[in-house]
Design an enzyme around this catalytic site. Structure first.
Site, short mmCIF file in Angstrom:
data_model
loop_
_atom_site.label_atom_id
_atom_site.label_comp_id
_atom_site.label_asym_id
_atom_site.label_seq_id
_atom_site.Cartn_x
_atom_site.Cartn_y
_atom_site.Cartn_z
N ALA A 58 7.88 -3.93 -4.34
CA ALA A 58 6.93 -3.49 -3.32
C ALA A 58 6.64 -4.65 -2.38
O ALA A 58 6.13 -5.68 -2.80
CB ALA A 58 5.65 -3.00 -3.99
N TYR A 184 -0.97 4.09 -4.16
CA TYR A 184 -1.09 3.18 -3.02
C TYR A 184 -1.30 3.99 -1.73
O TYR A 184 -1.39 5.22 -1.76
CB TYR A 184 0.10 2.23 -2.99
#
Ligand SMILES: Cc1cc2nc3c(=O)[nH]c(=O)nc-3n(C[C@H](O)[C@H](O)[C@H](O)COP(=O)(O)O)c2cc1C
Length: 369
Positions: A58, A184
């Site tokens: 990420a 997220y």
């Protein structure tokens, strides 16, 4: 009969040599968003594993989008230069295609690294900052609440995704994966538990999908002809949360906009989630997306055994298996799987002499390709 696990398959314009992909894994080892020599070691050894695709962890598109102060970013020339150095080293010794997961952590940003407990860090602390999200709803009641993004904020986030995709293209990265999973920012827009907006970005499914789809379009055009995929959570595992039916609708909307693949994970949005963890526990979610679309689909989550992986791709539940903890624990898992199925796998010249006595024809060398 050849194991399906070792048959090639295309993802958009990219041909992958087998069905084993390395899932994105945060290393919390960057300095100010810049990769370090840890990344050269970590990505370098995974790039020798024989998998078909290596996914960079990420990678935050904005500093505030980092989960922790040690996350990798791709929001500045310094970050781009550091990543270029790492990629140059890795590519000198491996031709494995490389994907990058572009991410914004939303309300789950400003956290400590996992080995220090992973707690939220308040904005007043030097390692913390004010988080941003669709709505001012914290992940946990005792967290500092995020600020709800206004129109300018949304435009800045969307542009940051596009800029990071353009930087990825400059770095020669083969695939961009947009992180819309695990609670997220983009997942926070999708789920009614975290999205309480009353404008056109909240409420109906169409409205909740609007911002993630705008980000997809921006990334798609910034990454030109190369594959863009999306990682989703197939369910929140929580009452009133994001569902597999909505995931399927989202996947169809992505497909209609030129998405090249979907990677189906789950959970991460609700602190009270109840996840039925066990071998292949997320595969039914991948199967549902696969049944409803024509895009390549990756399954992930507690896929640890060779026959288990073969069954997933062999029966058509998914086109790819993604490995995270499994391949950290055993970085030569694809070699062992190839030996198990009696097929050949790529190994670097320097390691050819490690071929076991019982598997005399296991390795193909880079020059045979
Ligand atoms: C060390 C570690 C770091 C991770 N970082 C990420 C990440 O950056 N992005 C992401 O989408 N998932 C991340 N995950 C989740 C994995 O990609 C994967 O979905 C999950 O671990 C389940 O697969 P596994 O059972 O093979 O580990 C991470 C997992 C681990 C163990």
């Amino acid at each position: 009969m050849t194991a399906k696990l070792f048959t090639p398959m295309r993802v958009g314009t990219l041909e992958l040599s087998n069905r084993i992909v390395i899932a994105p894994m945060c290393q919390y080892s960057a300095d100010d968003g810049c990769m370090t020599d840890w990344h050269t070691i970590h990505l370098g050894h995974l790039a020798l594993s024989g998998a078909a695709l290596l996914t960079i962890e990420a990678t935050a598109v904005k500093p505030e989008g980092r989960i922790t102060y040690r996350d990798v970013g791709l929001y500045s020339d310094e970050c781009e230069a550091a990543m270029r150095d790492v990629l140059e080293s890795v590519r000198r010794w491996s031709d494995m295609p490389i994907a990058i997961q572009l991410a914004h952590a939303g309300r789950k940003a400003s956290s400590d690294v996992p080995w220090k407990g992973g707690a939220q860090i308040p904005p007043s602390h030097p390692d913390g900052w004010q988080t941003e999200a669709p709505s001012a709803v914290p992940f946990r009641d005792d967290h500092n609440a995020p600020v709800a993004l206004d129109r300018d904020g949304l435009a800045r986030v969307r542009d940051a995704f596009a800029d990071a995709a353009a930087r990825s293209a400059r770095l020669g990265i083969d695939v961009v994966q947009i992180h819309a999973a695990h609670g997220y920012l983009l997942h926070e827009f999708l789920s009614p538990l975290s999205n309480r907006r009353e404008d056109e970005y909240g409420g109906s499914l169409e409205n909740r999908m609007r911002f993630p789809l705008e980000v997809f379009d921006a990334v798609r055009s910034a990454f030109a002809e190369r594959p863009v995929t999306v990682r989703v959570s197939g369910t929140d595992w929580a009452d009133g949360g994001w569902t597999i039916e909505e995931t399927v609708a989202f996947a169809k909307a992505l497909e209609a906009r030129g998405c090249d693949g979907v990677h189906v994970s789950s959970g991460g949005l609700a602190s009270g989630q109840k996840v039925p963890v066990g071998p292949s526990y997320q595969v039914p979610l991948a199967r549902a997306v696969k049944a409803a679309t024509r895009m390549p689909v990756a399954a992930v989550g507690l896929i640890t055994e060779f026959e288990q992986a073969e069954a997933i791709v062999g029966t058509g539940d998914a086109d790819f298996v993604a490995l995270a903890r499994t391949i950290l624990y055993d970085p030569r898992w694809p070699w062992h799987a190839a030996a198990h199925f009696g097929v050949r796998v790529k190994a670097p010249n320097q390691y050819l002499r490690s071929q076991p006595m019982h598997h005399r024809d296991l390795f193909s060398t880079p020059s045979e390709d």
